[in-house]
Design a protein around this motif. Structure first.
Motif, mmCIF file in Angstrom:
data_model
loop_
_atom_site.group_PDB
_atom_site.id
_atom_site.type_symbol
_atom_site.label_atom_id
_atom_site.label_comp_id
_atom_site.label_asym_id
_atom_site.label_seq_id
_atom_site.Cartn_x
_atom_site.Cartn_y
_atom_site.Cartn_z
ATOM 1 N N ARG A 11 0.832 -1.209 0.000
ATOM 2 C CA ARG A 11 0.000 0.000 0.000
ATOM 3 C C ARG A 11 0.866 1.258 0.000
ATOM 4 O O ARG A 11 0.606 2.207 -0.728
ATOM 5 C CB ARG A 11 -0.950 0.007 1.182
ATOM 6 C CG ARG A 11 -1.822 1.253 1.186
ATOM 7 C CD ARG A 11 -2.655 1.393 2.442
ATOM 8 N NE ARG A 11 -3.284 2.672 2.510
ATOM 9 C CZ ARG A 11 -4.322 3.056 1.779
ATOM 10 N NH1 ARG A 11 -4.860 2.232 0.907
ATOM 11 N NH2 ARG A 11 -4.835 4.263 1.905
ATOM 12 N N ALA A 12 1.886 1.287 0.837
ATOM 13 C CA ALA A 12 2.766 2.456 0.916
ATOM 14 C C ALA A 12 3.443 2.714 -0.424
ATOM 15 O O ALA A 12 3.549 3.864 -0.869
ATOM 16 C CB ALA A 12 3.806 2.262 2.018
ATOM 17 N N GLY A 13 3.897 1.652 -1.074
ATOM 18 C CA GLY A 13 4.534 1.801 -2.385
ATOM 19 C C GLY A 13 3.567 2.315 -3.433
ATOM 20 O O GLY A 13 3.911 3.207 -4.227
ATOM 21 N N LEU A 14 2.360 1.766 -3.459
ATOM 22 C CA LEU A 14 1.349 2.232 -4.415
ATOM 23 C C LEU A 14 1.013 3.702 -4.180
ATOM 24 O O LEU A 14 0.983 4.505 -5.120
ATOM 25 C CB LEU A 14 0.072 1.392 -4.298
ATOM 26 C CG LEU A 14 0.127 -0.029 -4.817
ATOM 27 C CD1 LEU A 14 -1.155 -0.779 -4.444
ATOM 28 C CD2 LEU A 14 0.333 -0.048 -6.315
ATOM 29 N N GLU A 15 0.789 4.048 -2.933
ATOM 30 C CA GLU A 15 0.417 5.425 -2.603
ATOM 31 C C GLU A 15 1.548 6.399 -2.950
ATOM 32 O O GLU A 15 1.317 7.468 -3.517
ATOM 33 C CB GLU A 15 0.059 5.526 -1.126
ATOM 34 C CG GLU A 15 -0.561 6.839 -0.749
ATOM 35 C CD GLU A 15 -1.188 6.818 0.636
ATOM 36 O OE1 GLU A 15 -1.960 7.741 0.919
ATOM 37 O OE2 GLU A 15 -0.911 5.885 1.427
ATOM 38 N N GLU A 16 2.769 6.013 -2.652
ATOM 39 C CA GLU A 16 3.923 6.869 -2.964
ATOM 40 C C GLU A 16 4.037 7.121 -4.466
ATOM 41 O O GLU A 16 4.240 8.260 -4.905
ATOM 42 C CB GLU A 16 5.199 6.207 -2.443
ATOM 43 C CG GLU A 16 6.449 7.006 -2.701
ATOM 44 C CD GLU A 16 7.685 6.335 -2.135
ATOM 45 O OE1 GLU A 16 8.741 6.462 -2.775
ATOM 46 O OE2 GLU A 16 7.597 5.695 -1.070
ATOM 47 N N GLY A 35 -9.755 -3.565 -3.073
ATOM 48 C CA GLY A 35 -8.946 -4.678 -3.557
ATOM 49 C C GLY A 35 -8.872 -5.841 -2.594
ATOM 50 O O GLY A 35 -9.418 -5.808 -1.493
ATOM 51 N N PRO A 36 -8.168 -6.865 -3.022
ATOM 52 C CA PRO A 36 -7.987 -8.022 -2.160
ATOM 53 C C PRO A 36 -7.270 -7.619 -0.871
ATOM 54 O O PRO A 36 -6.291 -6.882 -0.891
ATOM 55 C CB PRO A 36 -7.114 -8.965 -2.993
ATOM 56 C CG PRO A 36 -7.282 -8.502 -4.397
ATOM 57 C CD PRO A 36 -7.543 -7.028 -4.326
ATOM 58 N N PHE A 37 -7.775 -8.035 0.228
ATOM 59 C CA PHE A 37 -7.180 -7.799 1.540
ATOM 60 C C PHE A 37 -7.178 -6.322 1.948
ATOM 61 O O PHE A 37 -6.483 -5.940 2.883
ATOM 62 C CB PHE A 37 -5.760 -8.358 1.612
ATOM 63 C CG PHE A 37 -5.654 -9.779 1.132
ATOM 64 C CD1 PHE A 37 -6.196 -10.820 1.871
ATOM 65 C CD2 PHE A 37 -5.068 -10.065 -0.089
ATOM 66 C CE1 PHE A 37 -6.121 -12.125 1.417
ATOM 67 C CE2 PHE A 37 -4.986 -11.368 -0.551
ATOM 68 C CZ PHE A 37 -5.512 -12.399 0.209
ATOM 69 N N GLY A 38 -7.903 -5.462 1.230
ATOM 70 C CA GLY A 38 -8.012 -4.050 1.596
ATOM 71 C C GLY A 38 -6.792 -3.199 1.306
ATOM 72 O O GLY A 38 -6.675 -2.090 1.810
ATOM 73 N N VAL A 39 -5.878 -3.694 0.492
ATOM 74 C CA VAL A 39 -4.627 -2.980 0.215
ATOM 75 C C VAL A 39 -4.868 -1.610 -0.402
ATOM 76 O O VAL A 39 -4.171 -0.650 -0.087
ATOM 77 C CB VAL A 39 -3.699 -3.830 -0.690
ATOM 78 C CG1 VAL A 39 -2.499 -3.030 -1.158
ATOM 79 C CG2 VAL A 39 -3.245 -5.063 0.049
ATOM 80 N N THR A 40 -5.847 -1.477 -1.275
ATOM 81 C CA THR A 40 -6.076 -0.203 -1.963
ATOM 82 C C THR A 40 -7.241 0.592 -1.371
ATOM 83 O O THR A 40 -7.676 1.580 -1.967
ATOM 84 C CB THR A 40 -6.322 -0.441 -3.461
ATOM 85 O OG1 THR A 40 -7.436 -1.328 -3.620
ATOM 86 C CG2 THR A 40 -5.099 -1.014 -4.149
#
Length: 68
Positions: A11-16, A35-40
């Motif tokens: 999540r941190a990588g996507l958000e960054e 998304g799967p497992f709430g990542v997004t």
């Protein structure tokens, strides 16, 4: 350095990257909904559903979209 779970790191990588580069998009099954497992979760609200794109449950379709 504080420890992170794999999901938190993803999540941190996507958000960054979404903040850093406006040409970054996330395609996947239900990613605009968390998304799967709430990542997004929450990213579509921050960056818009045009950058977090839900795809059908079809790996071939996801690859076709990614390749263009």
């Amino acid at each position: 350095m504080a420890q992170q779970t794999y999901l938190e790191a993803i999540r941190a990588g996507l958000e960054e990257e979404l903040h850093r580069d406006k040409s970054v998009y996330v395609f996947g099954e239900d990613v605009a909904l968390g998304g799967p497992f709430g990542v997004t979760k929450g990213l579509a609200k921050t960056f818009g559903v045009h950058r977090l794109v839900n795809t059908p449950i079809s790996e071939a379709t996801v690859m076709g979209i990614a390749i263009g």
